[in-house]
Design an enzyme around this catalytic site. Structure first.
Site, short mmCIF file in Angstrom:
data_model
loop_
_atom_site.label_atom_id
_atom_site.label_comp_id
_atom_site.label_asym_id
_atom_site.label_seq_id
_atom_site.Cartn_x
_atom_site.Cartn_y
_atom_site.Cartn_z
N LYS A 1 1.33 4.48 -10.73
CA LYS A 1 0.53 3.59 -10.64
C LYS A 1 -0.12 2.50 -11.92
O LYS A 1 0.52 2.10 -12.11
CB LYS A 1 -0.92 3.48 -10.48
CG LYS A 1 -1.48 4.03 -9.12
CD LYS A 1 -0.81 3.12 -7.86
CE LYS A 1 -1.14 3.85 -6.26
NZ LYS A 1 -0.83 2.37 -5.50
N SER B 1 -5.39 1.22 -9.23
CA SER B 1 -6.07 2.14 -8.93
C SER B 1 -6.89 2.45 -9.92
O SER B 1 -6.77 2.52 -11.01
CB SER B 1 -5.62 3.51 -8.23
OG SER B 1 -6.67 4.83 -8.93
N TYR C 1 0.33 10.85 -10.64
CA TYR C 1 0.47 10.27 -9.32
C TYR C 1 -0.01 9.09 -10.20
O TYR C 1 0.39 7.50 -9.78
CB TYR C 1 -0.96 10.53 -8.30
CG TYR C 1 -1.61 8.95 -8.04
CD1 TYR C 1 -0.95 8.53 -6.49
CD2 TYR C 1 -3.11 9.31 -8.35
CE1 TYR C 1 -1.80 7.42 -5.97
CE2 TYR C 1 -3.99 7.71 -8.09
CZ TYR C 1 -2.80 7.44 -6.54
OH TYR C 1 -3.89 6.34 -6.14
N PHE D 1 1.15 -1.24 0.05
CA PHE D 1 -0.33 -0.01 -0.04
C PHE D 1 0.75 1.21 0.02
O PHE D 1 0.16 2.34 -0.03
CB PHE D 1 -0.88 -0.13 0.77
CG PHE D 1 -1.53 -1.07 1.47
CD1 PHE D 1 -3.41 -0.45 1.14
CD2 PHE D 1 -1.64 -1.56 2.37
CE1 PHE D 1 -4.52 -1.56 0.60
CE2 PHE D 1 -2.91 -2.78 2.39
CZ PHE D 1 -3.93 -2.89 1.75
N ASN E 1 -10.16 14.58 -0.71
CA ASN E 1 -11.66 13.73 -1.68
C ASN E 1 -12.63 13.76 -1.03
O ASN E 1 -12.71 14.39 -0.09
CB ASN E 1 -10.96 12.05 -1.21
CG ASN E 1 -10.48 11.78 -1.66
OD1 ASN E 1 -8.86 11.73 -1.30
ND2 ASN E 1 -10.19 11.78 -3.01
N ARG F 1 -14.03 20.73 -11.74
CA ARG F 1 -12.33 20.62 -10.65
C ARG F 1 -11.58 20.06 -11.78
O ARG F 1 -12.06 19.09 -12.61
CB ARG F 1 -11.90 19.65 -9.84
CG ARG F 1 -11.08 18.98 -8.67
CD ARG F 1 -11.04 18.19 -7.99
NE ARG F 1 -11.29 17.34 -8.25
CZ ARG F 1 -11.65 16.23 -6.48
NH1 ARG F 1 -10.97 16.39 -5.76
NH2 ARG F 1 -11.80 14.95 -7.40
#
Ligand code: NAD
Ligand code: WQD
Length: 340
Positions: free
Chosen positions: A155, A124, A151, A80, A201, A294
């Site tokens: 991944k 993700s 980001y 993680f 979030n 956004r």
């Protein structure tokens, strides 16, 4: 079986440690506590009545990781540990590449050195980027140009690296788990998400408005082509997500090579649906303001979770009501998170 959980003190990690301990696994945690604190692990120990071996070690500290592997001899790793703030990654991409990519490469080298070749990786839904259909399946093509942030690219790059490693050496067994939007908390209200500063979030933000720490919710865009004009996501309960990791370990013990699973509910909820459900959970109306869109947000996507159900025997059991009620229980019992 002994499992090393990197980032185990964090939000999803702590819930996963709890499920692993309850399922009879031994758990070792590596975390540098950059975005967490040891209190989460103490609470997991209290809830389960079992011990966790904790190492405050950074993924960039190879010698520290080697000491851990020598002392603990883990048989599999759930990885993680990483930085996860999409907006920050656009401002300081190198920090993300260093921590997430170099950190993971270090971990993989140490695993190879100690012949530990079972890995569950926290990927993700962000790796899907823009697709023709909002119902994402594991077979869809991924490409770094479709991913909207550094980001997300970390991944995707790690997924690609792991695919190459498994193709070159069949003694590796790797599960890439693509999470949709994890929210909620353990039903005890003792562990949950504890963001530092202003949350990025939706649900942690709404929880802080409900507790009175922030004064209103900004709804980012109400003119999308969705039924109520706000974006739709596949929110899933963190306890269901944690259980998915235990099922992935069982799968890796069958030595399947590289496997990929979506972990989501398959259902989409809009921003306004989530706020309404949270209002029901906390018993009050929450102040909200319609704000501009956004950057980087897609109008709608959700998982097709059928593959995880078929191959792992995993299905999300908890609905949006429990997700919001459990978040509210955690937030109201711990208004300042883990800090007293
Ligand atoms: P989190 O920040 O709560 O947990 C991550 C943990 O990793 C933290 O405890 C942090 O201190 C630790 N960490 C970070 N860099 C480290 C390093 N170099 N060395 C050692 N420890 C380090 O985040 P989370 O929400 O629990 O997410 C866990 C993983 O799942 C992350 O990889 C994240 O990218 C991924 N993920 C999260 C979500 C989400 O919405 N929360 C969605 C998809 C994927
Ligand atoms: C959900 C919806 C916002 C905050 C992110 C990452 C993704 C994955 C999960 C790690 C969106 C809206 C939000 C607010 C709002 N993480 N919103 N007001 O963006 O779907 O996914 O977390 O891998 O990669 O991108 O989640 O919770 O930020 O937003 O209106 O204050 O809520 O615009 O439509 P997102 P989110």
């Amino acid at each position: 079986m002994k499992i090393l959980v990197t980032g185990g003190a964090g939000y999803i990690g702590s819930h996963t440690c709890l499920e692993l301990l309850n399922a009879g696994y031994e758990v070792v945690v590596l975390d540098n506590l950059y975005n967490s604190c040891e209190e989460s692990l103490k609470r997991v120990e209290k809830l389960t009545g079992k011990k966790i071996s904790f190492y405050e070690v950074d993924l960039l500290d190879v010698a520290g990781m080697e000491k851990l592997f020598e002392a603990e001899k883990p048989e599999a790793v759930i990885h993680f540990a990483g930085l996860k703030a999409v907006g920050e990654s656009c401002k300081v991409p190198l920090k993300y590449f260093t921590n997430n990519l170099s950190g993971t490469i270090n971990l993989l080298n140490v695993m190879e050195k100690y012949n530990v070749k079972k890995l569950v990786f926290s990927s993700s839904a962000t790796v899907y980027g823009v697709q023709e259909s909002p119902a994402y399946t594991e077979e869809m093509k991924t490409s770094s140009t479709a991913v909207s942030s550094p980001y997300g690219r970390t991944k995707l790059m790690i997924e690609d690296m792991l695919k190459d490693i498994c193709a070159a050496d069949p003694s590796w067994n790797v599960a890439l788990l693509r999470y949709f939007n994890p929210i909620g908390a353990h039903e005890s209200g003792e562990i949950g998400e504890d963001p530092q500063g202003i949350p990025n979030n939706l649900v942690p933000y709404v929880a802080k408005v409900a507790i009175g720490e922030l004064d209103h919710i900004n709804v980012f865009g109400d003119d999308y082509e969705t039924p109520d004009g706000t974006c739709i996501r596949d929110y899933l309960h963190v306890v269901d997500l944690a259980i998915g990791h235990e099922k992935a370990i069982v799968k890796l013990n069958e030595e399947p090579g590289l496997v990929i699973y979506n972990l989501g509910t398959g259902k989409g909820y809009s921003v306004l649906d989530v706020i309404k459900s949270f209002e029901d959970a906390c018993g009050k109306e929450l102040p909200k303001v319609m704000a501009p869109r956004r950057a980087g947000d897609l109008p709608e996507y959700f998982s097709v979770p059928a593959k995880a159900e078929k191959e792992l025997g995993w299905k999300a059991e908890r609905g949006i009501k429990e997700m919001c009620e459990d978040t509210w229980r955690w937030q109201s019992k711990n208004p300042k998170g883990y800090r007293k």
